[in-house]
Design a protein around this motif. Structure first.
Motif, PDB file in Angstrom:
ATOM      1  N   LYS A  16       0.830  -1.210   0.000  1.00 18.31           N
ATOM      2  CA  LYS A  16       0.000   0.000   0.000  1.00 18.31           C
ATOM      3  C   LYS A  16       0.863   1.259   0.000  1.00 18.31           C
ATOM      4  O   LYS A  16       0.505   2.262  -0.626  1.00 18.31           O
ATOM      5  N   MET A  17       1.987   1.219   0.708  1.00 20.30           N
ATOM      6  CA  MET A  17       2.900   2.361   0.702  1.00 20.30           C
ATOM      7  C   MET A  17       3.406   2.619  -0.724  1.00 20.30           C
ATOM      8  O   MET A  17       3.376   3.750  -1.202  1.00 20.30           O
ATOM      9  N   ASN A  18       3.843   1.555  -1.408  1.00 21.55           N
ATOM     10  CA  ASN A  18       4.349   1.711  -2.768  1.00 21.55           C
ATOM     11  C   ASN A  18       3.259   2.182  -3.726  1.00 21.55           C
ATOM     12  O   ASN A  18       3.512   3.008  -4.606  1.00 21.55           O
ATOM     13  N   LYS A  19       2.046   1.690  -3.543  1.00 27.65           N
ATOM     14  CA  LYS A  19       0.921   2.115  -4.382  1.00 27.65           C
ATOM     15  C   LYS A  19       0.622   3.599  -4.153  1.00 27.65           C
ATOM     16  O   LYS A  19       0.354   4.345  -5.091  1.00 27.65           O
ATOM     17  N   MET A  20       0.691   4.024  -2.903  1.00 29.53           N
ATOM     18  CA  MET A  20       0.465   5.421  -2.561  1.00 29.53           C
ATOM     19  C   MET A  20       1.526   6.303  -3.233  1.00 29.53           C
ATOM     20  O   MET A  20       1.212   7.354  -3.795  1.00 29.53           O
ATOM     21  N   TRP A  21       2.793   5.834  -3.191  1.00 25.83           N
ATOM     22  CA  TRP A  21       3.864   6.589  -3.843  1.00 25.83           C
ATOM     23  C   TRP A  21       3.598   6.719  -5.336  1.00 25.83           C
ATOM     24  O   TRP A  21       3.758   7.787  -5.911  1.00 25.83           O
ATOM     25  N   LEU A  22       3.195   5.633  -5.962  1.00 30.73           N
ATOM     26  CA  LEU A  22       2.931   5.636  -7.394  1.00 30.73           C
ATOM     27  C   LEU A  22       1.815   6.626  -7.748  1.00 30.73           C
ATOM     28  O   LEU A  22       1.914   7.377  -8.720  1.00 30.73           O
ATOM     29  N   THR A  23       0.786   6.664  -6.927  1.00 32.55           N
ATOM     30  CA  THR A  23      -0.315   7.613  -7.131  1.00 32.55           C
ATOM     31  C   THR A  23       0.211   9.046  -7.068  1.00 32.55           C
ATOM     32  O   THR A  23      -0.132   9.877  -7.911  1.00 32.55           O
TER      33      THR A  23
ATOM     34  N   ILE B 256       5.349  14.177  -6.280  1.00 32.87           N
ATOM     35  CA  ILE B 256       6.728  13.808  -5.925  1.00 32.87           C
ATOM     36  C   ILE B 256       7.465  13.241  -7.129  1.00 32.87           C
ATOM     37  O   ILE B 256       6.850  12.845  -8.113  1.00 32.87           O
ATOM     38  N   GLU B 257       8.798  13.237  -7.008  1.00 33.05           N
ATOM     39  CA  GLU B 257       9.636  12.521  -7.958  1.00 33.05           C
ATOM     40  C   GLU B 257       9.438  11.030  -7.703  1.00 33.05           C
ATOM     41  O   GLU B 257       9.092  10.626  -6.595  1.00 33.05           O
ATOM     42  N   SER B 258       9.714  10.220  -8.681  1.00 31.44           N
ATOM     43  CA  SER B 258       9.532   8.780  -8.534  1.00 31.44           C
ATOM     44  C   SER B 258      10.501   8.204  -7.500  1.00 31.44           C
ATOM     45  O   SER B 258      11.716   8.273  -7.686  1.00 31.44           O
ATOM     46  N   PRO B 259       9.977   7.649  -6.397  1.00 27.81           N
ATOM     47  CA  PRO B 259      10.861   7.022  -5.407  1.00 27.81           C
ATOM     48  C   PRO B 259      11.554   5.787  -5.990  1.00 27.81           C
ATOM     49  O   PRO B 259      10.999   5.118  -6.869  1.00 27.81           O
TER      50      PRO B 259
END
Length: 161
Positions: free
Chosen positions: A94-101, A108-111
């Motif tokens: 879910k954290m990674n999905k949130m980052w992608l959103t 944000i820049e792509s983590p």
């Protein structure tokens, strides 16, 4: 003297027991890990409030207090699961999905989500504004460990123990 059938049954029980012991030892290791939040060694920040840690890793805050961009660096595997659960109350997925959103929204820049702690450490060390998390045993002088709410990773009350 035991029959062949009894010996096979004993051998099966022994393998099952060994398998269970292995699973328990791995899960104990994962739960015993201490996760640390690391930043580029040149970052002036030494402590983050838990609330700031959450806003950074939920990609709600894109800049450091000195105006530099925050560059999130994630990790795959059990350390990421522990970090996401304890720091954000989420699963790593879910954290990674949130980052992608947030990337698609232009927030944000792509983590970078990397395969191991050494890669995360190297990325953060080479990225001014970089922040990430790794197992405490992987830290060296190339990065700086942040305290959280003034608590050191090896002290009582540390958030990510």
């Amino acid at each position: 003297m035991r029959s062949k059938r009894e010996r096979n049954r004993m051998r099966t029980k022994m393998f099952v027991l060994l398998g269970l012991l292995f699973v328990l030892s791995v899960s104990t290791y994962v739960s015993a890990q201490t996760v640390v939040v690391i930043v580029n060694a040149g970052n002036r920040i030494t402590d983050l409030a838990n609330a700031d840690l959450k806003t950074m890793f939920k990609a709600e805050k894109a800049d450091w207090s000195d105006g530099k961009k925050v560059f999130l660096t994630g990790l795959e595997g059990p350390v990421a699961e522990k970090f996401a659960k304890m720091a954000l109350g989420l699963s790593a997925k879910k954290m990674n999905k949130m980052w992608l959103t947030k990337v698609f929204q232009g927030v944000i820049e792509s983590p970078q989500v990397l395969a191991n702690g050494a890669a995360v450490k190297q990325h953060v060390a080479n990225m001014p504004g970089g922040i990430g998390f790794i197992d405490a045993t992987e830290v060296d002088a190339s990065v700086k460990i942040l305290t959280i709410d003034g608590k050191k990773y090896d002290g009582a009350g540390y958030l990510l123990k």
